[in-house]
Write an enzyme that holds these catalytic residues in place. Structure first.
Site, PDB file in Angstrom:
ATOM      1  N   ARG A 140      56.545   9.916 -21.886  1.00  0.00           N
ATOM      2  CA  ARG A 140      57.363   9.095 -21.002  1.00  0.00           C
ATOM      3  C   ARG A 140      58.009   7.950 -21.766  1.00  0.00           C
ATOM      4  NH1 ARG A 140      54.628  10.576 -15.946  1.00  0.00           N
ATOM      5  NH2 ARG A 140      55.682   9.680 -14.154  1.00  0.00           N
ATOM      6  N   ARG A 195      57.420  13.218   0.504  1.00  0.00           N
ATOM      7  CA  ARG A 195      56.459  14.199   0.005  1.00  0.00           C
ATOM      8  C   ARG A 195      55.010  13.840   0.370  1.00  0.00           C
ATOM      9  NH1 ARG A 195      56.173  14.126  -6.603  1.00  0.00           N
ATOM     10  NH2 ARG A 195      55.447  11.991  -6.744  1.00  0.00           N
ATOM     11  N   ARG A 197      59.469   2.940  -9.910  1.00  0.00           N
ATOM     12  CA  ARG A 197      59.246   4.099 -10.782  1.00  0.00           C
ATOM     13  C   ARG A 197      60.567   4.658 -11.303  1.00  0.00           C
ATOM     14  NH1 ARG A 197      56.159   7.784  -7.042  1.00  0.00           N
ATOM     15  NH2 ARG A 197      56.058   9.240  -8.777  1.00  0.00           N
TER      16      ARG A 197
HETATM   17  P1  AMP Z   1      53.259  11.234 -12.191  1.00  0.00           P
HETATM   18  O1  AMP Z   1      52.292  11.968 -11.336  1.00  0.00           O
HETATM   19  O2  AMP Z   1      53.663  11.987 -13.418  1.00  0.00           O
HETATM   20  O3  AMP Z   1      54.441  10.717 -11.411  1.00  0.00           O
HETATM   21  O4  AMP Z   1      52.478   9.936 -12.738  1.00  0.00           O
HETATM   22  C1  AMP Z   1      51.966   8.951 -11.866  1.00  0.00           C
HETATM   23  C2  AMP Z   1      51.765   7.634 -12.601  1.00  0.00           C
HETATM   24  O5  AMP Z   1      50.805   7.806 -13.648  1.00  0.00           O
HETATM   25  C3  AMP Z   1      52.990   7.069 -13.285  1.00  0.00           C
HETATM   26  O6  AMP Z   1      53.830   6.337 -12.406  1.00  0.00           O
HETATM   27  C4  AMP Z   1      52.364   6.178 -14.357  1.00  0.00           C
HETATM   28  O7  AMP Z   1      51.863   4.976 -13.805  1.00  0.00           O
HETATM   29  C5  AMP Z   1      51.163   7.018 -14.787  1.00  0.00           C
HETATM   30  N1  AMP Z   1      51.511   7.953 -15.889  1.00  0.00           N
HETATM   31  C6  AMP Z   1      51.538   9.322 -15.847  1.00  0.00           C
HETATM   32  N2  AMP Z   1      51.898   9.836 -17.035  1.00  0.00           N
HETATM   33  C7  AMP Z   1      52.101   8.774 -17.860  1.00  0.00           C
HETATM   34  C8  AMP Z   1      52.516   8.639 -19.222  1.00  0.00           C
HETATM   35  N3  AMP Z   1      52.797   9.715 -19.989  1.00  0.00           N
HETATM   36  N4  AMP Z   1      52.644   7.382 -19.727  1.00  0.00           N
HETATM   37  C9  AMP Z   1      52.359   6.285 -18.992  1.00  0.00           C
HETATM   38  N5  AMP Z   1      51.977   6.332 -17.700  1.00  0.00           N
HETATM   39  C10 AMP Z   1      51.848   7.566 -17.125  1.00  0.00           C
END
Ligand code: AMP
Length: 221
Positions: free
Chosen positions: A90, A127, A166
């Protein structure tokens, strides 16, 4: 040759759904850093306890922690025959660490899922996920999970204020990854604003084409 797939795209683009489908169809693990963190929050591990507030604000967990998690996960035996990465990298620092993790492995295939901003906001605010197994719900008006019968709920970070944060974080920190990977012969982008079955078809075709390039040219890792 192992299929090492990386899904790029903003929150709500459908990365998780498509990663899950594709990984299951190929019998390779889906490695979702969001799922790993949510599980750590639920089981109250030290990483989970530290990550919870950061996630609830829509911000990113530190690169060091995330790189450690992914390095350890990709070193497990079940990832040797290929994997689908969802939600990592990310940041450019994470992408560069992933390049070192990939040394000695088959090349990464990178698919960027493109969806207009208004559609992302609409999807994220409607969602539902299962509070037991974490799966995304496919039927929006039914309050139980198709997979395990658990109750469906909104993700805490899908509330409207956090969604905007986000998306802002995505544009600032993650969107530069598209330029980072675009120069590679194994990069493809697909239209994620179509029905999920069409996206899955385009994804399979894009992976096929990218894989062909990787085999022909020996892409950089
Ligand atoms: P997601 O389910 O991929 O939308 O991830 C949910 C949350 O987890 C994100 O908004 C971040 O706070 C954290 N997160 C997930 N993957 C990462 C990553 N590669 N780097 C930093 N934070 C992450």
């Amino acid at each position: 040759m192992s299929l090492n797939l990386l899904m790029l795209g903003p929150p709500g683009a459908g990365k998780g759904t498509q990663a899950e489908r594709f990984a299951r169809s190929r019998g390779i693990p889906k490695v979702s850093t969001g799922d790993i963190l949510r599980e750590a929050v639920q089981t109250r591990t030290p990483i989970g306890l530290r990550a919870m507030e950061i996630m609830n604000r829509g911000e990113l967990v530190s690169d060091d922690v995330m790189i450690g998690i992914v390095r350890e996960r990709l070193d497990r035996k079940d990832a040797a025959g290929g994997f689908v990465l969802d939600g990592f990298p990310r940041t450019v620092a994470q992408a560069s660490a992933l390049d070192s993790i990939m040394i000695g492995r088959d090349p990464l295939i990178v698919i960027d899922i493109v969806v207009p901003e208004e559609e992302l906001v609409r999807r994220l605010s409607t969602r539902l996920i299962c509070e037991v197994c974490g799966a995304n719900a496919t039927v929006k008006n039914d309050r139980t999970c198709e997979r395990c019968g658990g109750r469906l709920m909104q993700r805490t970070d899908d509330s409207s204020a956090v969604v905007l944060e986000r998306l802002k974080v995505y544009h600032q920190q993650s969107e530069p990854l598209v330029e980072y990977y675009r120069v590679r012969p194994t990069f493809r982008s697909i239209d994620g604003a179509q029905p999920p079955d069409r996206v899955a078809e385009d994804l399979a075709a894009a992976i096929e084409a990218a894989n062909h390039q990787a085999v022909r040219h020996g892409a950089p890792r």
